[in-house]
Design a protein around this motif. Structure first.
Motif, PDB file in Angstrom:
ATOM      1  N   CYS A 191      -6.320   1.722  -6.717  1.00  0.00           N
ATOM      2  CA  CYS A 191      -7.255   1.495  -5.614  1.00  0.00           C
ATOM      3  C   CYS A 191      -8.291   2.595  -5.445  1.00  0.00           C
ATOM      4  N   SER A 192      -7.872   3.848  -5.560  1.00  0.00           N
ATOM      5  CA  SER A 192      -8.763   4.965  -5.266  1.00  0.00           C
ATOM      6  C   SER A 192      -9.572   5.428  -6.470  1.00  0.00           C
ATOM      7  N   GLY A 193      -9.200   4.977  -7.661  1.00  0.00           N
ATOM      8  CA  GLY A 193      -9.931   5.368  -8.856  1.00  0.00           C
ATOM      9  C   GLY A 193      -9.557   6.729  -9.399  1.00  0.00           C
ATOM     10  N   ASN A 194      -8.543   7.376  -8.841  1.00  0.00           N
ATOM     11  CA  ASN A 194      -8.099   8.682  -9.325  1.00  0.00           C
ATOM     12  C   ASN A 194      -7.072   8.520 -10.449  1.00  0.00           C
ATOM     13  N   ALA A 195      -7.151   9.389 -11.442  1.00  0.00           N
ATOM     14  CA  ALA A 195      -6.230   9.282 -12.578  1.00  0.00           C
ATOM     15  C   ALA A 195      -4.806   9.649 -12.202  1.00  0.00           C
ATOM     16  N   TRP A 196      -4.644  10.560 -11.236  1.00  0.00           N
ATOM     17  CA  TRP A 196      -3.304  11.044 -10.882  1.00  0.00           C
ATOM     18  C   TRP A 196      -2.551  10.095  -9.955  1.00  0.00           C
ATOM     19  N   GLY A 197      -3.237   9.136  -9.375  1.00  0.00           N
ATOM     20  CA  GLY A 197      -2.664   8.271  -8.348  1.00  0.00           C
ATOM     21  C   GLY A 197      -3.699   8.090  -7.268  1.00  0.00           C
ATOM     22  N   GLY A 198      -3.277   8.072  -6.012  1.00  0.00           N
ATOM     23  CA  GLY A 198      -4.266   7.945  -4.949  1.00  0.00           C
ATOM     24  C   GLY A 198      -3.707   7.285  -3.718  1.00  0.00           C
ATOM     25  N   TYR A 199      -4.615   6.944  -2.811  1.00  0.00           N
ATOM     26  CA  TYR A 199      -4.201   6.496  -1.492  1.00  0.00           C
ATOM     27  C   TYR A 199      -4.638   5.049  -1.219  1.00  0.00           C
ATOM     28  N   SER A 200      -3.774   4.313  -0.556  1.00  0.00           N
ATOM     29  CA  SER A 200      -4.169   3.033   0.035  1.00  0.00           C
ATOM     30  C   SER A 200      -3.452   2.885   1.367  1.00  0.00           C
ATOM     31  N   TYR A 201      -4.201   2.479   2.367  1.00  0.00           N
ATOM     32  CA  TYR A 201      -3.659   2.341   3.724  1.00  0.00           C
ATOM     33  C   TYR A 201      -4.032   0.948   4.236  1.00  0.00           C
TER      34      TYR A 201
ATOM     35  N   SER B 174       0.838  -1.201   0.000  1.00  0.00           N
ATOM     36  CA  SER B 174       0.000   0.000   0.000  1.00  0.00           C
ATOM     37  C   SER B 174       0.872   1.250   0.000  1.00  0.00           C
ATOM     38  N   ASN B 175       0.338   2.337  -0.568  1.00  0.00           N
ATOM     39  CA  ASN B 175       1.132   3.553  -0.745  1.00  0.00           C
ATOM     40  C   ASN B 175       0.232   4.777  -0.682  1.00  0.00           C
ATOM     41  N   GLN B 176       0.735   5.846  -0.069  1.00  0.00           N
ATOM     42  CA  GLN B 176      -0.084   7.033   0.139  1.00  0.00           C
ATOM     43  C   GLN B 176      -0.360   7.816  -1.148  1.00  0.00           C
ATOM     44  N   ASP B 177       0.567   7.837  -2.092  1.00  0.00           N
ATOM     45  CA  ASP B 177       0.397   8.661  -3.290  1.00  0.00           C
ATOM     46  C   ASP B 177       0.303   7.865  -4.579  1.00  0.00           C
ATOM     47  N   TYR B 178       0.832   6.650  -4.582  1.00  0.00           N
ATOM     48  CA  TYR B 178       0.852   5.856  -5.809  1.00  0.00           C
ATOM     49  C   TYR B 178      -0.104   4.663  -5.745  1.00  0.00           C
ATOM     50  N   ASN B 179      -1.190   4.805  -4.979  1.00  0.00           N
ATOM     51  CA  ASN B 179      -2.224   3.784  -4.850  1.00  0.00           C
ATOM     52  C   ASN B 179      -1.705   2.492  -4.227  1.00  0.00           C
TER      53      ASN B 179
END
Length: 271
Positions: free
Chosen positions: A61-71, A40-45
């Motif tokens: 994971c987050s569905g964002n095109a720029w990247g996203g969060y997974s914890y 898991s990664n805060q900025d790269y999903n």
């Protein structure tokens, strides 16, 4: 991150001394199949591997095109992993990634407890994310009482976790019920040491074990580099690996290891 090319810019490789610009929030192995890993990664999903980390698949994971969060998360099988994600860093919920970690399937299961994932040795159907337990590989979820996050499982199927931020708890029935063991402030991570048959706790710069007879915590080793946010234990020999706090953004010390019970520690990052 720092990149270096030796062929006029045709190819680039990471070049640094431990800092890679990535805020990794956890690495989770399937307890019944060590080849399955979710990072898991805060900025790269996040990333998903089915061959022990040789090849990784990016997980949106987050569905964002720029990247996203997974914890936190858990690799369920060769095609599926369950992940705790968020869009606003306020509301955290579970998504199920299928097709090898490519397809996003959102749920309405919100996680308010610890952002961690785990499985149950001997039963591939049972998985845990935060305060939630599933008996069908994430198809349905039940909220646990007495545990807000499962951190580790012994080969005998004994689970260890936290209830709140400080309470160490244990389950011997697959996470259906939980027993309170010991309160400890600063409890960052929990792992079961299969080699020495003991539960280990990371608190500050100390590695401690829970003493069944005295009901107290015994310090078994101290990290001479100080601090730590996550750790793991090699089940083959009991060697301990500790990652340094995420607040040390450009720290030259990223991961340290001890092979003599904490007497000496080695910085594994390149200098």
């Amino acid at each position: 991150m720092a990149m270096r090319s030796t062929d006029g810019g045709k190819t680039f490789k990471w070049s640094g001394s431990g800092y890679n610009g990535s805020c990794t929030t956890g690495i989770y192995m399937n307890v019944n199949n060590y080849d399955l890993i979710f990072c898991s990664n805060q900025d790269y999903n996040g990333a998903f591997s089915t061959d022990g980390g040789k090849i990784w698949t990016y997980t949106p994971c987050s569905g964002n095109a720029w990247g996203g969060y997974s914890y936190g998360g858990y690799p369920i099988d060769n095609n599926t992993c369950a992940v705790i994600t968020t869009k606003d860093k306020k509301d955290f919920y579970i998504v199920i990634m299928t097709d090898g970690g490519i397809t996003l399937n959102e749920t309405e299961v919100f996680v308010k407890g610890q952002k961690v994932g785990c499985g149950l040795v001997g039963n591939e159907n049972v998985i845990f994310l935060g305060e939630w337990r599933s008996e069908d590989k994430g198809a349905t979820w039940t909220e646990m009482e007495g545990c807000t996050g499962v951190y580790t499982c012994s080969n005998d199927g004994v689970l260890y976790g936290k209830d709140g931020n400080f309470q160490l708890v244990r389950s011997t029935d697959g996470g259906k019920t939980w027993e309170k063991l010991r309160m400890t402030e600063g409890l960052a991570d929990i792992k079961y040491d299969e080699f020495n048959k003991r539960v280990l706790l990371l608190s500050g710069s100390n590695i401690m074990t829970y003493n069944e007879e005295t009901k107290k915590l015994d310090v078994v080793m101290k990290n001479s580099f100080g601090g730590g946010s996550h750790f793991d234990v090699d089940p083959r020999n009991g060697n301990v690996y500790i990652s340094m706090p995420s607040t040390a953004r450009c720290n030259q010390v990223g991961v340290v290891r001890t092979t003599d019970g904490g007497k000496t520690w080695v910085n594994l990052c390149r200098e």
